[in-house]
Write a protein that holds these residues in place. Structure first.
Motif: not given
Length: 781
Positions: A28-30, A57-59, A70-71
């Motif tokens: 569900p997180a994705l 973190l690349p975000i 996200a992946q």
């Protein structure tokens, strides 16, 4: 620090793919539609700072996030190795990053590891990421175990067992235990060489630093297998053949077979010798700079001789050093061989490239925490602003080593950016302790027990001055001495020193002579540098001597002295010592020459009147990196010019561990009433082979030697009635010389020099007093 390689030779790499990572995600997180991030919240951190996660973190806030991004974020966070679980979820327009940290290493305990020091292990563990207060990674620990196992096997510990235990601790921490049972190191049973025809197998095995057990294996451990030692031995074997003309020599294989119980090793080396190649022609080309004849003298290979890589390399080095003496710091000589495979000949062209002449801009000194800069700089013969001169730099290093202040002296040239004709000379010294305060007990079989106390500083307050006071109590009596020397009393290197002393000596205690002697006095010495290796020392001294015969003894020699001079006598002495010293060490020289001519005269208004001369010469020559030889000679005479005989206590004496081992101390030479009385003439010759103590080649405080020594003191004779007289013959009858041979051991111990000798007198005569085993511990006097 020795490097320990803990990287296995064939390690497996775990690659975490997106599919594998995806298996640990909460589905569900994705499952969310792309959205713009307004805020980022990180949950689950215990030890790691939030800023660390944000960096990886690349975000970022304001970016649009979808499943693919996200992946990618999860992969980036996993790749740090900090986390064992990462989940990314959406809460409104907020991005939630939930992590579960890997544990922190609280402690690393090792047990049973003896082959490596603690510092070596810690340095190596740190280099691969196994360190206290760092993230624990099981893969890194497995790598350590595999690497240690391979290291042990390379050292012959085939039965080594390594076990690990990871204990979980509160607050997400772990304690790691590494337990090693090393077992016994494998012993070499046999080394076999196959394919040799020109040289015997025993001679070739002699090149190996490992092999089957022999008489010295207990010390050298040469029978213990080590992959590193085997590789070095194979290199020596290869060099041996190349230095004897076998240009096509090859080691086809080296096989190491371990017995089923993993305790013993058999080594088999297969070689191919090939034909012998000879030198057909030698040329010297390029920009020679110096006269050709000067460089041709340095060429060590000649037409018709066997090819020798060793002599070719020696030629390269000799030419480079010669050019370095004239400012060509980067001189290079390249030997270009032309091989004729049919005739088995090699033509060699030494191509000389001198490079540019360079100057020394600045001399930088480091490592001298105690010694002041000027103490080091005043020993330098290479000057700043002068042409680079390799010989002067080498001489400067030798002068620094001869001070005794430094364990090691390293020099390195550093190019000056933008100035191709300039170099800086970096000088790094490793200081040794030059001051000491000691109270000790020793024993000498010449003097009995020795009690000594001393305080000395050979580099007083880093100035290079020498200040010392010592007190010794032993079987012969007591001795006190205070001295001070300034080796650079003037900037030109003129030294000035003084000495105060008092000695109370009772020679009757050890049956050396039937009297007690009390001496006290003072001297001042001025040293003048004459040439680079030559110093002249002039001494003015005052001595007071008091002689007391024991138990009312009436011996002609001693009683005659008292009748002529009385129990007490003063002397004023003038002395001059001319010294030549080019040796490479003040303690254990292996190269160079030491020679001295000493003249001393007792002059008016002192009561004693005599003149004394002594000449000494020692030559040292290295044969290998660990074996050196030495030849020594000493001759002296003393005469009176007052019509009275020479004072007997100023005579020469021989015998004992420092002169003729195997004979009792001071016991050689003429005897009167059973007591040795020395002589007015002395002659001593010796030859030595010096080598390190087996198993302690790198320790500079030990040395052994094989020796042969021959000598005699003479110039005094006595008739059957005990009447004595002095003779004027300057050279002894060769039949009177005493010769001894044996083995010696010297250790510079904390209590002072420990000297041990086992010697056999080769031509003992009736009445000679011998002592085959002699030793001294502590400061003798």
């Amino acid at each position: 620090m020795k490097k320990i390689s803990l990287v296995p030779q064939a390690s497996s790499v775990l690659v975490v793919t997106a599919a594998i990572v995806g298996s640990v995600w909460a589905t569900p997180a994705l499952a969310f539609a792309p959205f713009t991030v307004k805020n980022i919240e990180i949950r689950g951190l215990e030890h790691i700072a939030p800023g660390t996660v944000y960096n990886y973190l690349p975000i970022h806030i304001g970016e649009t996030v979808d499943d693919q991004k996200a992946q990618q974020a999860i992969k980036e966070l996993y790749s740090t190795g900090f986390f064992k679980d990462v989940t990314i979820a959406r809460s409104g327009d907020d991005l939630l990053v939930v992590v579960q940290e890997r544990p922190i290493i609280a402690s690393i305990r090792t047990k049973g590891i003896k082959a490596f020091s603690k510092d070596e292990l810690q340095g190596t563990f740190k280099g691969i990421g196994l360190e206290e207060r760092h993230i624990f990674n099981r893969a890194v620990l497995d790598q350590v175990v595999q690497g240690l196992q391979q290291q042990y096997e390379g050292m012959g510990y085939y039965n080594a067992k390594i076990t690990t235990h990871v204990e979980k601790l509160p607050r997400n921490r772990v304690a790691i235990d590494i337990d090693v049972h090393q077992g016994e190191q494998a012993t070499i049973k046999q080394v076999t060489i196959v394919g040799n025809h020109a040289f015997s197998e025993s001679r070739l095995r002699g090149l190996f630093s490992i092999g089957a057990p022999d008489a010295f294996s207990f010390f050298t451990k040469n029978d213990r297998y080590s992959r590193e030692k085997l590789e070095k031995s194979l290199e020596k074997l290869h060099d041996f053949y190349l230095d004897r003309g076998y240009l096509n020599f090859a080691i086809e294989s080296s096989q190491v077979q371990v017995t089923p119980n993993r305790r013993y090793v058999y080594i088999t080396v297969n070689i191919h010798e090939g034909p012998v190649y000879r030198i057909s022609k030698v040329e010297l080309t390029g920009n020679l700079v110096l006269p050709r004849k000067d460089l041709e003298k340095l060429v060590e290979v000649k037409p018709g001789e066997r090819f020798s890589r060793e002599r070719i390399n020696a030629t390269n080095q000799a030419i480079a050093e010669k050019l370095g003496d004239y400012g060509y710091a980067f001189a290079n000589t390249t030997p270009v061989p032309e091989v004729d495979e049919k005739k088995h000949e090699v033509a060699i062209d030494f191509q000389v490239d001198p490079g540019n002449r360079v100057y020394i801009r600045r001399i930088e000194i480091s490592g001298n925490d105690k010694s002041r800069d000027y103490v080091i700089r005043r020993q330098f013969r290479q000057m700043e602003g002068a042409l680079y001169n390799r010989e002067l730099i080498d001489r400067s290093k030798l002068r620094l080593q001869q001070t005794g202040f430094f364990d090691k002296v390293d020099t390195k040239t550093v190019p000056v950016p933008g100035h191709p004709d300039e170099l800086d000379l970096d000088v790094h010294v490793s200081e040794r302790p030059t001051g000491s305060f000691s109270v000790g007990v020793g024993y000498s079989n010449a003097q009995g027990f020795l009690f000594n106390g001393s305080i000395s500083q050979n580099n007083f307050m880093g100035t290079g001055n020498v200040l010392s006071f010592s007190a010794n109590v032993g079987g012969l009596g007591t001795a006190y001495n205070l001295s001070f020397t300034n080796p650079y009393f003037t900037p030109d290197g003129i030294s000035l020193g003084f000495n105060l002393y008092r000695n109370d000596t009772n020679l009757s205690t050890l049956a050396i002579a039937p009297y007690q002697e009390i001496d006290y006095g003072a001297s001042v010495t001025l040293g003048i540098p004459v040439l680079e290796y030559v110093y002249d020392y002039m001494t003015l001294g005052f001595d007071h001597t008091n002689i007391n015969l024991q138990n009312g003894a009436n011996y002609p020699l001693y009683q005659n002295y008292i009748d002529l001079y009385g129990n007490s006598a003063n002397s004023i002495t003038l002395g001059n010592d001319l010294v030549y010293n080019s040796t490479n060490s003040p303690i254990f020289p292996t190269k160079g020459v030491y020679g001295s001519l000493s003249l001393k005269a007792a002059v008016p208004p002192g009561k004693l009147r005599f003149y004394k001369a002594e000449i000494k010469a020692n030559y040292y020559h290295p044969f290998t990196s660990w074996l050196s030889g030495g030849l020594g000679a000493r001759y002296g005479f003393i005469n009176s010019y007052s019509g009275k005989p020479v004072p007997f206590f100023d005579n020469f004496y021989l015998g004992g561990p420092t002169t003729l081992p195997g004979y009792q101390t001071y016991a050689l030479g003429p005897q009167i009433d059973g007591y040795p009385v020395g002589g007015t003439r002395e002659l001593l010759l010796d030859a030595n082979l010096y080598f390190p103590l087996p198993g302690l080649q790198d320790n500079k405080n030990f040395r052994m030697n094989l020796f042969v020594a021959s000598g005699w003191v003479y110039g005094v004779s006595a008739d059957s009635a005990g009447n004595f007289q002095y003779t004027n013959n300057y050279f002894p009858s060769l039949g009177n010389l005493r010769t001894t041979a044996g083995v010696g051991f010297l250790w510079i111990s904390p209590l002072g020099p420990l000297r041990l000798s086992l010697a056999i007198p080769l031509d003992k005569k009736p009445g000679d007093l011998t002592q085959p085993l002699q030793f001294t511990v502590g400061n003798a006097f």
